[in-house]
Write a protein that holds these residues in place. Structure first.
Motif, PDB file in Angstrom:
ATOM      1  N   ARG A 169     -42.302 -39.824 -18.220  1.00 50.50           N
ATOM      2  CA  ARG A 169     -42.682 -38.649 -17.426  1.00 50.50           C
ATOM      3  C   ARG A 169     -44.207 -38.520 -17.337  1.00 50.50           C
ATOM      4  O   ARG A 169     -44.739 -38.059 -16.324  1.00 50.50           O
ATOM      5  N   ALA A 170     -44.910 -38.935 -18.393  1.00 49.74           N
ATOM      6  CA  ALA A 170     -46.375 -38.934 -18.333  1.00 49.74           C
ATOM      7  C   ALA A 170     -46.847 -39.913 -17.257  1.00 49.74           C
ATOM      8  O   ALA A 170     -47.776 -39.617 -16.487  1.00 49.74           O
ATOM      9  N   ALA A 171     -46.199 -41.080 -17.186  1.00 47.44           N
ATOM     10  CA  ALA A 171     -46.532 -42.053 -16.143  1.00 47.44           C
ATOM     11  C   ALA A 171     -46.209 -41.493 -14.760  1.00 47.44           C
ATOM     12  O   ALA A 171     -46.958 -41.712 -13.795  1.00 47.44           O
ATOM     13  N   HIS A 172     -45.112 -40.768 -14.669  1.00 48.90           N
ATOM     14  CA  HIS A 172     -44.728 -40.129 -13.398  1.00 48.90           C
ATOM     15  C   HIS A 172     -45.818 -39.173 -12.932  1.00 48.90           C
ATOM     16  O   HIS A 172     -46.235 -39.192 -11.772  1.00 48.90           O
ATOM     17  N   TRP A 173     -46.296 -38.332 -13.845  1.00 45.98           N
ATOM     18  CA  TRP A 173     -47.338 -37.358 -13.492  1.00 45.98           C
ATOM     19  C   TRP A 173     -48.668 -38.045 -13.185  1.00 45.98           C
ATOM     20  O   TRP A 173     -49.427 -37.611 -12.311  1.00 45.98           O
ATOM     21  N   ALA A 174     -48.971 -39.133 -13.901  1.00 41.63           N
ATOM     22  CA  ALA A 174     -50.248 -39.819 -13.707  1.00 41.63           C
ATOM     23  C   ALA A 174     -50.292 -40.604 -12.393  1.00 41.63           C
ATOM     24  O   ALA A 174     -51.335 -40.651 -11.736  1.00 41.63           O
ATOM     25  N   HIS A 175     -49.169 -41.197 -12.013  1.00 35.29           N
ATOM     26  CA  HIS A 175     -49.178 -42.131 -10.882  1.00 35.29           C
ATOM     27  C   HIS A 175     -48.420 -41.631  -9.648  1.00 35.29           C
ATOM     28  O   HIS A 175     -48.493 -42.260  -8.595  1.00 35.29           O
ATOM     29  N   HIS A 176     -47.670 -40.548  -9.797  1.00 31.05           N
ATOM     30  CA  HIS A 176     -46.894 -40.027  -8.656  1.00 31.05           C
ATOM     31  C   HIS A 176     -47.081 -38.511  -8.566  1.00 31.05           C
ATOM     32  O   HIS A 176     -46.108 -37.757  -8.514  1.00 31.05           O
ATOM     33  N   ARG A 219     -29.320 -47.348  -9.876  1.00 38.60           N
ATOM     34  CA  ARG A 219     -28.848 -46.291  -8.967  1.00 38.60           C
ATOM     35  C   ARG A 219     -29.427 -44.935  -9.313  1.00 38.60           C
ATOM     36  O   ARG A 219     -29.791 -44.150  -8.431  1.00 38.60           O
ATOM     37  N   LEU A 220     -29.558 -44.634 -10.614  1.00 37.93           N
ATOM     38  CA  LEU A 220     -30.011 -43.291 -11.015  1.00 37.93           C
ATOM     39  C   LEU A 220     -31.502 -43.081 -10.814  1.00 37.93           C
ATOM     40  O   LEU A 220     -31.973 -41.935 -10.831  1.00 37.93           O
ATOM     41  N   HIS A 229     -39.075 -41.318  -9.030  1.00 32.00           N
ATOM     42  CA  HIS A 229     -38.064 -40.269  -8.829  1.00 32.00           C
ATOM     43  C   HIS A 229     -37.451 -39.797 -10.152  1.00 32.00           C
ATOM     44  O   HIS A 229     -36.363 -39.217 -10.160  1.00 32.00           O
ATOM     45  N   LEU A 230     -38.154 -40.037 -11.257  1.00 29.98           N
ATOM     46  CA  LEU A 230     -37.684 -39.591 -12.579  1.00 29.98           C
ATOM     47  C   LEU A 230     -38.049 -38.118 -12.742  1.00 29.98           C
ATOM     48  O   LEU A 230     -39.186 -37.777 -13.059  1.00 29.98           O
TER      49      LEU A 230
END
Length: 370
Positions: A73-80, A364-365, A22-23
């Protein structure tokens, strides 16, 4: 709802990869808000002992934050990817893609202004060139792509207009304000003029797009339901294009000397004052209005959210705008204004940074939105 465990076959709940699900792109606002403290601090006309060193330390922090966030954010795009696509199709989240551009640009500008004290001028020019080029390109793409998505994909009602809509169209203005810093480091002649005029073109692009958006936003504030408490700080985002365009106009005047032929070099100096004075005047009016709205929301129970970073970067652009006008008008009042706004900026940044660190440590964030 797709859970973190199902977003990618190799992502297990409770792992760092699951934590970045959720980043969103709104996190780049923390990098912008940190870098602008360094940019604004070195713009002040006063020689305060230790200020430049403190600004260099803040620049180093902003560079570290940018590096960590780019990796996350790169991990976010790669895995989510499902969540990343959902962000792009969410009219409340998609405009924050403008923050990526502005984070790159702000850190790049701070590198050349104050980071050079620690890494040398040569390395600073190289790093700023990379960050400026990437930031300007992403900003121009966002200024077209996000409004396009708003027109053809997002389902938006008139009473959903938000100051957040300004983020993608303001990104080219940030590029316009920071590009002139690179002009002296280019070969004289065509290269210098091309960059300066390109920045002026981005200035016009962003300014006119902002003038299209602002009436929609103000009409929503006046005729629509009140902004949700957590979104109230975003009214400060309107200061961004105002302060940044004033800063840009003054930077054009600085860079034009010896680069553009007469009378255009002097024309930019005249433009800086004739444009900057009334626009900064309107910025002060909006600052007063926005502050009153935030005080009201705070009394109604507004707690900390990542939107509090809206108190940093937009105010910082007004600091640099006021400092530029102080230089070109010779009026001490603008110097005092810049110093007063800088005090507000540092206070807001300290609170936002501390609260963000606390929210990260508690988890929380990074939790799924309710």
């Amino acid at each position: 709802m797709v859970t973190a465990a199902h977003s990618h076959p190799r992502v297990r709940p409770g792992t760092p990869l699951a934590a970045v699900r959720h980043l969103g792109p709104n996190w780049y606002a923390s990098v912008m808000g940190t870098a602008i403290v360094a940019n604004a601090g070195v713009a002040l006309p006063y020689d305060v002992p230790g200020l430049r060193t403190a600004c260099a330390a803040v620049w180093a922090l902003s560079l570290l934050m940018l590096t960590v966030l780019l990796l996350a954010r790169a991990a976010h795009w790669a895995h989510h990817r499902d969540q990343a696509r959902a962000h792009l199709l969410d009219p409340a989240v998609a405009p924050f893609y403008g923050c990526l551009s502005m984070a790159l640009l702000a850190v790049g500008g701070a590198t050349l202004l104050v980071g050079r004290d620690w890494i040398g001028v040569g390395a600073a020019v190289v790093l700023d060139t990379v960050l400026f080029t990437a930031g300007a390109a992403i900003g121009l793409a966002a200024a077209v792509a996000i409004p396009y998505l708003m027109v053809v994909r997002h389902k938006i009602a008139a009473d959903q207009a938000s100051p957040v809509w300004l983020l993608p169209v303001v990104a080219p203005m940030v590029a316009a304000a920071l590009g002139p810093l690179l002009v002296p480091h280019l070969p004289p002649g065509q290269a210098q003029r091309a960059l300066l005029y390109a920045c002026f073109a981005m200035f016009g692009m962003s300014l006119l797009a902002t003038l299209v958006m602002l009436p929609l936003i103000f009409a929503r504030l006046v005729t629509g339901p009140p902004l949700p408490l957590a979104l109230t700080p975003t009214v400060f985002l309107v200061l961004g294009p105002l302060g940044q365009s004033t800063t840009a106009a003054n930077k054009f005047a600085d860079a034009a000397q010896g680069v553009l032929p007469a009378p255009y070099d002097q024309g930019f100096a005249v433009f800086a004052v004739l444009y900057g004075v009334p626009v900064l005047g309107f910025a002060l009016l909006w600052l007063t209005l926005a502050t009153a709205m935030v005080v009201r929301a705070r009394r109604a129970g507004m707690g900390f959210a990542m939107t509090w970073w809206a108190f940093t970067f937009p105010v910082g652009t007004c600091v640099t705008g006021a400092a530029g006008l102080g230089l070109h008008t010779g009026l001490a009042a603008y110097d005092w204004l810049a110093a007063a706004l800088f005090a507000v900026l540092v206070t807001a940044w300290s609170v936002a940074l501390a609260q963000t660190a606390r929210g990260l440590l508690s988890g929380r964030l990074l939790a799924a939105p309710r």
